[in-house]
Design an enzyme around this catalytic site. Structure first.
Site, PDB file in Angstrom:
ATOM      1  N   ASN A  62     -13.875   0.268  -3.518  1.00 37.72           N
ATOM      2  CA  ASN A  62     -13.128   0.963  -2.468  1.00 37.72           C
ATOM      3  C   ASN A  62     -13.140   2.475  -2.682  1.00 37.72           C
ATOM      4  OD1 ASN A  62     -10.493  -1.516  -2.743  1.00 37.72           O
ATOM      5  ND2 ASN A  62     -12.289  -1.540  -1.420  1.00 37.72           N
ATOM      6  N   ASN A  64     -15.158   4.848  -3.046  1.00 39.45           N
ATOM      7  CA  ASN A  64     -16.054   5.841  -2.435  1.00 39.45           C
ATOM      8  C   ASN A  64     -15.480   6.368  -1.128  1.00 39.45           C
ATOM      9  OD1 ASN A  64     -16.581   3.598  -0.666  1.00 39.45           O
ATOM     10  ND2 ASN A  64     -18.591   4.474  -0.175  1.00 39.45           N
ATOM     11  N   ALA A 127      -6.349 -11.237  12.087  1.00 41.67           N
ATOM     12  CA  ALA A 127      -5.199 -10.323  12.039  1.00 41.67           C
ATOM     13  C   ALA A 127      -5.124  -9.491  13.310  1.00 41.67           C
ATOM     14  CB  ALA A 127      -5.296  -9.420  10.815  1.00 41.67           C
ATOM     15  N   CYS A 164      -5.958  -6.336  26.970  1.00 34.35           N
ATOM     16  CA  CYS A 164      -5.537  -6.509  25.585  1.00 34.35           C
ATOM     17  C   CYS A 164      -6.775  -6.818  24.737  1.00 34.35           C
ATOM     18  CB  CYS A 164      -4.496  -7.612  25.451  1.00 34.35           C
ATOM     19  SG  CYS A 164      -5.211  -9.262  25.414  1.00 34.35           S
ATOM     20  N   CYS A 179     -30.151 -28.698  10.696  1.00 33.23           N
ATOM     21  CA  CYS A 179     -31.526 -29.007  10.271  1.00 33.23           C
ATOM     22  C   CYS A 179     -32.306 -27.767   9.839  1.00 33.23           C
ATOM     23  CB  CYS A 179     -32.280 -29.783  11.352  1.00 33.23           C
ATOM     24  SG  CYS A 179     -31.872 -29.297  12.998  1.00 33.23           S
TER      25      CYS A 179
END
Lengths: 449, 348
Positions: A62, A64, A127, A164, A179
């Site tokens: 994280n 960077n 979320a 929305c 397959c």
């Protein structure tokens, strides 16, 4: 916009706007790439009451871009550390941090109603859908955003005035037919998906939708329909494929890497070869044999040289060794965990990642595909999205500008802004008057949604 | 510049690989190594400067020198996130140093408290790129002329209220690479012949294409002739921000500072006057830049600093890593509209 009269500027802002910023309460959902930049912009712009929530902890990858975190914070709560870092340069800000999931029922409609504005800084669709619904229910404006690589997007969602988040269908995660995975892979990704399934079948939670053995019921394999049925029955009697689960079989061999190798990359492949119709127009797979591979001269394992170790592509022998080592390590992990244990695949767990790298590459080799480095396999297997600081900085800046318009009640000024390699496309307001409520076009990135 | 990579810098450490993983996956290891070999000078540590500093330090340049002769005031401290709350009265670059360094210990961050105008020519030659903020037009012209001839990449940028701009001069010949998908020869799946049994080429394979592009000087970019017919016809398509920039740079030269909220009345009057003068000199009408502009160019809007700083930071990364097409040669951002525009001004 209204003209400010003399001496009514507070810094760059009109006094009324500056006042409403300092009194309003906002919620930031996520304290990662966009979240860190957003928190910084909010306090510098004059927002005083901010609540931030994130369920995650800090990881070295994280660092960077999530600039509120340092190496010493790895392992700690993102929301908590973000709050502490922001307070250091703005001690007067009133920040509440939650190390929690926004989908926790504690954060009900009443909770959302506390805020004048909600801003998402998320990385997953579940979320986003959830917050979208909560904001509609609470009738609170929501600013949605996302970034990936050099691309990014900001959208304002307001009940009764805009679409929305769920109004437009979003592309679903790409899946492959059974397959293709089990019988006729043609791209590295098929082999990687197979290898992840194999991990679960051997070490994790077995899933009926994640079969790895040859699929005898493959419609493509049948010369005629009756033939397919006959094959299916034959294999049941044969017993080597359907009757015993992969895990049971592996257990019966004591997770012997060599036996596993020969079953997966030799015996099962030879079985596929008997389904000759599949290979009429495709290059037939070439089985591997453990003993034969050992005879191959130690492949030209170059010295680390100038590249990342992970970016090297090994030879078949190298991946065979990697397969053996990772199986042995994972076997030990299982034993350590005890009776009925199951492992969960994690790209950051080295033996799990090694296993998928090895198994996928061996299968690629069987099917005559160019093999891939661990670095590349990790990207695909782990769904890693490349990310940099600057894209997040730009998007977070745009979010706050939209926030200011919302507080100014300038909904007609709100825009969806799309960022394409740093040329901005802004949609014109005229569109908004055509429809009875404002709609925005979204460029959908599957990882943003 | 970074045409050859030093031998000892060829190895990337495990620490770097772990920290830079997500960006190496975007721009590649080669680009990361070039960044790692680059030294940058950043002038001006207010809102925009702090953003550029953060972006470059996180990207992993070799060294960044923060140069600023001004002192921290309450206003300047509130504009950025690197200066501690008890640093009023200290030098701005010095006060920003500690937190800037903490962003990434692998970068050598230094503070220089001199005024950039007092620096001799050869001071600039130690850098691969120079980024100037809050500088006068004359100073930017001088530094640009000095650097461009030595293949040092020059960037200028400022934020005025809701408006911001970025300019770049990457020299007469800037070489870079672009990653393009490999062209796969059409496969004829209906064909039952031997070709059909060839293994499929991975559709995700790419190839690097080399390109070269040229830039003009800052001076040439600002001294475009608007009196000829062709220029006049193109006027409608020109971003108004270009003229706004000319006005604000003139204000800076005349007053030695940018418009301040404390002197709103006096400064807005002066801005309107300067607008009239500047446009008249260019042979253009005052209507090109309506009066409303004065309300929105005071101080620095933090979100606008973030946007312009992000674009400027990424342009620096592209130029230093010699990867991906650079913006040529201006980027203007209007925070009121949320619109950003790239446009070219100067000799073609």
């Amino acid at each position: 916009m209204n003209q400010p009269t003399m001496a009514q500027l507070v810094g760059p802002l009109r006094k009324e706007l500056a006042d409403s910023l300092s009194s309003c309460r906002v919620l930031v959902v996520g304290a990662g790439g966009i979240g860190c930049e957003l928190l910084k912009n909010l306090v510098l712009a004059g927002f005083k009451n901010i609540e931030v929530i994130d369920l995650d902890t800090i990881d070295v990858s994280n660092l960077n871009r999530q600039f509120l975190f340092q190496k010493k914070h790895v392992g700690k709560s993102k929301a908590q550390v973000a709050k502490e870092s922001v307070l250091r340069f703005c001690p007067s800000a009133n920040i509440t941090a939650y190390h929690d999931s926004i989908m926790n029922p504690d954060y009900n409609v009443e909770f959302f109603r506390n805020f004048q504005l909600v801003m998402n800084a998320l990385d997953n669709r579940a979320a986003r859908n959830h917050v979208n619904r909560m904001c509609l229910a609470a009738d609170i404006p929501l600013i949605e955003s996302g970034t990936a690589g050099y691309l990014g997007q900001v959208t304002v969602i307001k009940k009764g005035q805009t679409e929305c988040y769920e109004c437009q269908p979003k592309p679903t995660q790409k899946t492959f037919p059974g397959c293709t995975i089990r019988n006729t892979p043609s791209e590295p990704i098929h082999c990687i998906v197979w290898a992840k399934y194999l991990f679960n079948q051997l070490f994790g939670e077995e899933d009926a939708d994640q079969e790895v053995s040859p699929d005898t019921a493959d419609p493509e394999a049948a010369w005629n329909p009756a033939d397919a049925a006959a094959r299916a029955t034959a294999s049941d009697q044969d017993g080597d494929i359907k009757r015993v689960s992969t895990k049971e079989w592996a257990r019966s061999t004591g997770y012997d890497p060599v036996k596993l190798f020969n079953k997966l990359f030799k015996d099962d492949i030879m079985y596929l070869l008997t389904m000759d119709k599949l290979w009429k127009k495709r290059k037939a797979p070439l089985p591997l044999d453990w003993t034969e591979i050992q005879q191959i001269e130690s492949s030209q394992e170059e010295a680390c040289g100038t590249g990342l170790k992970d970016q090297h592509v090994l030879g078949v022998q190298g991946y065979a060794q990697l397969f053996r080592r990772s199986v042995e390590t994972l076997r030990s992990q299982l034993i350590e965990k005890g009776e009925g244990a199951e492992l969960v695949w994690d790209k950051d767990d080295p033996p799990a990642m090694d296993f998928v790298t090895a198994a996928a590459n061996l299968r690629m080799n069987v099917f005559s595909m160019n093999m891939k480095s661990r670095f590349d396999v990790k990207s695909m297997a782990g769904n890693i999205i490349p990310a940099i600081a600057t894209t997040n900085a730009v998007i977070a800046g745009l979010i706050v500008l939209e926030a200011l318009k919302i507080l100014n009640s300038d909904f007609d000024q709100c825009r969806t802004v799309n960022l394409r390699c740093y040329s901005f496309d802004t949609l014109k307001p005229e569109l908004h008057h055509v429809l009875s409520y404002l709609t925005y076009l979204c460029i959908c990135f599957s990882h943003l949604v | 510049m970074i045409d050859t990579i030093e031998k000892e810098e060829n190895i990337i450490s495990e620490e770097e690989a772990a920290q830079y993983d997500r960006q190496i996956r975007l721009w590649g290891l080669d680009a990361q190594k070039r960044l790692r070999g680059s030294r940058v000078l950043l002038v001006g540590l207010r809102g925009l400067g702090a953003e550029v500093a953060k972006n470059l330090i996180l990207a992993g340049v070799k060294g960044l020198t923060l140069l600023d002769h001004e002192q921290v005031t309450e206003e300047s401290r509130r504009a950025q996130f690197l200066i501690p709350v008890d640093a009023d009265g200290q030098n701005q670059a010095q006060a920003s140093l500690e937190r800037a360094q903490l962003l990434n210990p692998m970068v050598e961050v230094k503070a220089d408290t001199d005024a950039v105008g007092s620096k001799p020519d050869d001071f600039f030659f130690q850098f691969d790129a120079v980024c100037l903020t809050r500088c006068s037009k004359d100073l930017m012209v001088r530094v640009d002329q000095l650097c461009a001839s030595r293949n040092i990449k020059v960037f200028c940028g400022d934020v005025f209220g809701y408006h911001g701009y970025m300019f770049s001069d990457l020299g007469q010949e800037h070489h870079y690479v672009e990653e393009k998908p490999k062209v796969v020869k059409g496969s004829n799946e209906a064909n039952d012949g031997p070709e059909a049994k060839k293994p499929k080429v991975d559709p995700n394979e790419t190839t690097m294409v080399k390109k070269t592009v040229s830039f003009c000087s800052f001076k040439a970019a600002l001294e475009v002739d608007w009196t000829n017919e062709k220029a006049k016809n193109n006027l409608k398509r020109i971003p108004v921000d270009y003229f706004l920039l000319q006005v604000l740079l003139k204000f800076r030269t005349d007053k030695g500072r940018d418009p301040q909220p404390d002197s709103f009345a006096e400064d807005s009057q002066l801005l309107l006057q300067i607008r009239d003068d500047v446009l008249e000199t260019m042979g253009l009408s005052s209507e090109l830049l309506p009066n409303t502009f004065v309300s929105y160019c005071f101080s620095e809007m933090a979100p606008v600093c973030a946007v312009v700083g992000g674009v400027l930071g990424q342009e620096l990364v592209k130029a230093l890593s010699q990867r991906d097409a650079p913006h040529r040669n201006f980027f203007f951002f209007d925070g009121l509209k949320g619109s950003g525009v790239v446009d070219y001004f100067g000799s073609k």
